[in-house]
Each structure stands twice: as C-alpha cells, then as structure tokens.
Write an enzyme that holds these catalytic residues in place. Sequence first.
Site, mmCIF file in Angstrom:
data_model
loop_
_atom_site.group_PDB
_atom_site.id
_atom_site.type_symbol
_atom_site.label_atom_id
_atom_site.label_comp_id
_atom_site.label_asym_id
_atom_site.label_seq_id
_atom_site.Cartn_x
_atom_site.Cartn_y
_atom_site.Cartn_z
ATOM 1 N N ASP A 105 0.653 -1.261 0.183
ATOM 2 C CA ASP A 105 -0.117 0.098 0.073
ATOM 3 C C ASP A 105 1.000 1.367 -0.108
ATOM 4 O OD1 ASP A 105 -2.326 1.222 -0.185
ATOM 5 O OD2 ASP A 105 -2.589 1.489 2.007
ATOM 6 N N HIS A 159 -3.569 14.132 1.386
ATOM 7 C CA HIS A 159 -3.545 13.266 2.123
ATOM 8 C C HIS A 159 -2.434 13.312 3.016
ATOM 9 C CE1 HIS A 159 -4.933 9.611 4.543
ATOM 10 N NE2 HIS A 159 -3.850 8.912 4.297
ATOM 11 N N ARG A 203 2.203 15.135 13.130
ATOM 12 C CA ARG A 203 3.489 15.927 13.609
ATOM 13 C C ARG A 203 3.018 17.421 13.361
ATOM 14 N NH1 ARG A 203 8.113 13.861 10.639
ATOM 15 N NH2 ARG A 203 8.249 15.508 9.594
ATOM 16 N N GLU A 245 -10.589 3.921 4.011
ATOM 17 C CA GLU A 245 -9.669 4.755 3.074
ATOM 18 C C GLU A 245 -10.065 4.428 1.799
ATOM 19 O OE1 GLU A 245 -5.506 4.247 4.068
ATOM 20 O OE2 GLU A 245 -5.539 5.590 5.682
ATOM 21 N N GLU A 271 -9.150 4.176 -1.916
ATOM 22 C CA GLU A 271 -8.132 3.947 -2.934
ATOM 23 C C GLU A 271 -8.360 3.279 -4.172
ATOM 24 O OE1 GLU A 271 -4.602 2.253 -0.808
ATOM 25 O OE2 GLU A 271 -5.200 3.201 1.260
ATOM 26 N N ASP A 308 -9.073 0.493 2.336
ATOM 27 C CA ASP A 308 -8.129 0.012 3.185
ATOM 28 C C ASP A 308 -8.585 0.387 4.555
ATOM 29 O OD1 ASP A 308 -5.655 -0.354 4.434
ATOM 30 O OD2 ASP A 308 -4.673 1.376 4.104
ATOM 31 N N ARG A 349 -7.808 3.462 13.438
ATOM 32 C CA ARG A 349 -6.996 4.723 13.888
ATOM 33 C C ARG A 349 -6.354 4.797 15.214
ATOM 34 N NH1 ARG A 349 -5.747 6.059 8.815
ATOM 35 N NH2 ARG A 349 -7.472 6.584 7.463
ATOM 36 N N GLN A 406 -3.571 2.313 15.162
ATOM 37 C CA GLN A 406 -2.458 2.747 14.228
ATOM 38 C C GLN A 406 -1.658 3.805 15.034
ATOM 39 O OE1 GLN A 406 -4.163 4.568 10.910
ATOM 40 N NE2 GLN A 406 -2.288 5.125 9.880
ATOM 41 N N LYS A 431 -4.100 -2.085 10.151
ATOM 42 C CA LYS A 431 -4.656 -2.311 8.958
ATOM 43 C C LYS A 431 -4.974 -3.648 8.612
ATOM 44 C CE LYS A 431 -3.291 2.023 7.460
ATOM 45 N NZ LYS A 431 -4.197 3.050 6.667
ATOM 46 N N THR A 454 -8.906 -5.657 3.842
ATOM 47 C CA THR A 454 -8.803 -4.625 3.004
ATOM 48 C C THR A 454 -9.812 -5.436 2.132
ATOM 49 O OG1 THR A 454 -6.509 -4.494 3.336
ATOM 50 C CG2 THR A 454 -7.243 -3.573 1.145
ATOM 51 N N THR A 487 -4.812 6.602 0.138
ATOM 52 C CA THR A 487 -5.851 7.470 0.210
ATOM 53 C C THR A 487 -5.879 8.357 -0.694
ATOM 54 O OG1 THR A 487 -6.161 7.022 2.622
ATOM 55 C CG2 THR A 487 -7.535 8.810 1.974
ATOM 56 N N GLU A 522 -9.449 12.608 7.980
ATOM 57 C CA GLU A 522 -9.403 13.908 7.483
ATOM 58 C C GLU A 522 -10.654 14.625 7.445
ATOM 59 O OE1 GLU A 522 -6.850 13.866 4.056
ATOM 60 O OE2 GLU A 522 -7.276 11.886 3.899
HETATM 61 CA CA CA Z 1 -3.831 3.117 3.013
#
Ligand code: CA
Length: 431
Positions: A120, A127, A136, A192, A194, A226, A230, A233, A246, A250, A353, A367
């Site tokens: 992936d 994104h 961050r 996600e 994708e 995906d 969170r 993660q 993850k 999927t 994503t 998001e």
């Molecule tokens: Ca992904």
Amino acid sequence: MPVPHSWVESANGPDADFPLHNLPYGVFDAGEGARIGVAIGDQILDLPAATAATGLAPEIVRACGTASLNALMSLGPAHWSALRRWTTEQLRAGAPASQALIPMKDAAMKLPVEIGDYTDFFTSVYHANNVAGFLRPDQSLWPNYKYLPVGYHGRASSVILSGTPVRRPRGQMKPAGAERPSFGPCHMLDYELEAGFFTGPGNLLGDPVPIDAAPGHIFGACLLNDWSARDIQFWESQPLGPFLSKSFSTSISPWVIPMSALEPFRVPAFPRATGDPAPLPHLYSQADQQRGGIDLTVEVYLLTPRMRDAGAAPARLTRGNFRDMYWTVAQMLAHHTSNGCNLRPGDLLGSGTISGATPDSLGCLLELTRAGADAIRLPNGEERCFLEDGDEVILRGYCERGEPGRGDHLRIGFGECRGVVLPPRPQPCAD
Ligand code: CA
C-alpha cells in the site's frame, strides 16, 4: 439517440458501468464452480465457454479456463490485446448473440486474483499533508515525500471481496491522556478510499523494471478500501508504520478494469508545484509525465442502519479524483522494483488514500472529521466521527469524458466496493 455499441442492450445506457469499451475481468460462480467472466451491461460473458473453440492462442484459452486471473495476468500486453479485440468483436452490435451470457443477478462474485503480495502506497500529497498535520503538528511533510512514493507491505491474506462484512478489530491503543495502553475494540474505525492495481508479468529477483517498461507490467485496476483502526494505528505505528491497524481487512471491488480501458482517460501526471524537486531519473519518464495520470472520479457513500431501515439512499461523503495523486502508477511500480524486489502476476498495489485539495474530496473520516474533532452530519441528522457497527461503506468510481447523448461521450464504471461493519467478537475468556 446514441448508436448502440453492443447487442447486449443493458451495456448501451449513458450511465452503464460496463459498456463495450470497458470489458473488465472477474471470477464468478453460477453453480458450476469459479470461472472467469467479462462484465457487459448487467450480464457476464462466461469466458471458458465462449473461448473454447476459437482461433485464440492456446495459452489464452488455457488461462481463460482457470479459476483466477493470475494466468491471464502473466501473459502480458500482446495477449491481453488479442483477447480484448476478440471479446469486443463477439459483443459488438451486429455480432451474433452468444449463448455464453449469464445474468449478474444469477452469479456470485469471487475474489478475482490469488494475491501473493499486497503493498500500500501513500501517494496523495493532500492526504499526506493532512495526516502529517495530525501526527506531526510541529513539523511539515516528511522530507522524503516528494522524492519517492512512500509505501509499506500490507497483508495479502486478509484482502476480501466487496460485500464481505468487516469485523471491528480489537487492539492495543493508548488514548490521549491515558497513562498506560489498554486492549479492546477499536473506537476509531475508518475507511480509506483507494484505487488498487494488479501487476501483470513479474520481474526476476534482482532485475528492476525501468519506468518506461512499467506499463507492460500493470494489468488492471479496481477500487480498494483500506479499512483502518486509527487508535490502534496511532499507538503501534512508531517507528515502523502500520501493522495490525490495517491487516484485519482490505476490501476490493470484484471487476478488474483493464488498463487499456483506461487509455482514453489518461491525463498528464500531477503537476508539481514550483519549487518541488523533479523526480530522480529512475522515476522520471517523459511519456509517464505526459500520460501517467488517470482522470478517475472516486466517491464514498455511507449507509447507516437507521438510513437502511428508513429505505434511504446512501449519503455521499466524498467525491475525489485519481488525477490528484502526486505519484503515478508507473512510478510506484518502478520504485517498488528499483532495489531488485520481484513482483509476481497478481500482486496488488494500493494507491493510498485518494484525497484532493477541497473539503469535499477527502478520502477518509480521519481527514473529514479532523481526527474526530468535527463530526460530519448526515442528511437524516445523524452524526459520525468514525464508523459505527452496522454502517456500510460503499466506494464507487468512474471515468467519463464528453457530453451524454453526444457522439464523443465515453464512460466506464468500476462498479462498487462495499463492506458493512460488524461488532467485535466477544472477548475470549482467559481461563
Ligand atoms: Ca492506505
């Protein structure tokens, strides 16, 4: 009235996902075991039945007689073109009607490919910028981002077909403010949006695929969800990236769209902003810069249990476009093999994503809700920060150009990728 393209009438509507110029491949079972088929309108052309006594090359006929697309994927572009030309001739308006058609409603779709490896990527800069902002806040985008398509190795064993329910995972997490981590059901379950790409002929271990040769190693595309936990993660991903957040599921859509069907919708690669570095030579190709993008519209819909009970239509959360991706598919494949890593027929590459620049084109709830800070409001008044049990996520995708009703109109669809969230399994007892 537009001229019908196919003798299969349902393939000729302006909104048909599977017209004559699409012809995606899938694996179906209509009571005789898994067989390869081609979607046309609301019908499936049974490929082993249709190709049995033809002038097609024996290796094509053999590949069509298997129960997955891997053998066909391994044959390469010349054979893919030959089969596509032949199938187009069989199904075009004026050709004799084939007996090898099966209504989609009478067939169960199967996972189309035996996926050996799944990788992936993370190729939407919008994104990446948004996620960097959550993870961050004191720093900008990762310094490698504009030099290479960042990716990680996913889990092939848990790739599932659209329509398969997804069990809410349990995992270890450490909520903000908690002193110690805990183990339990995920509270921040997300999707996600994708695109997935299946590889064709592989490369030998140690032999990188040059970027100009990459298109010959890409068979086709699908939609990919995906699913992402969170809270798991955020706690587990440091320093080696996503793992159990993850790998629980999927989802992919059942029909694999041949890259040749996407050819009319090719666009230039994403224009890099002034000041961005040019790709290094092994990731740069003039042809790829000119035609490496794909004008593919992608959408996410949500159907909650309350909406389902009320008979309401799914609510659209997002509409984005694959042309907004910072890296092209050829760049992903060239980068993947640049160290000599061997890809094999049927490997799956996820794009990452698909998010765009605007608030209505963000490809996940992380998001859309700013990590759960701003709930989204659905048409019936319900709110969501993350997915709840019983929610169904539906991805759709299509390419379109020209005006409906005019001779220049061209549209193909990817169908749907669906999955409903099931509650977590009861916790196993320790004794
Ligand atoms: Ca992904």
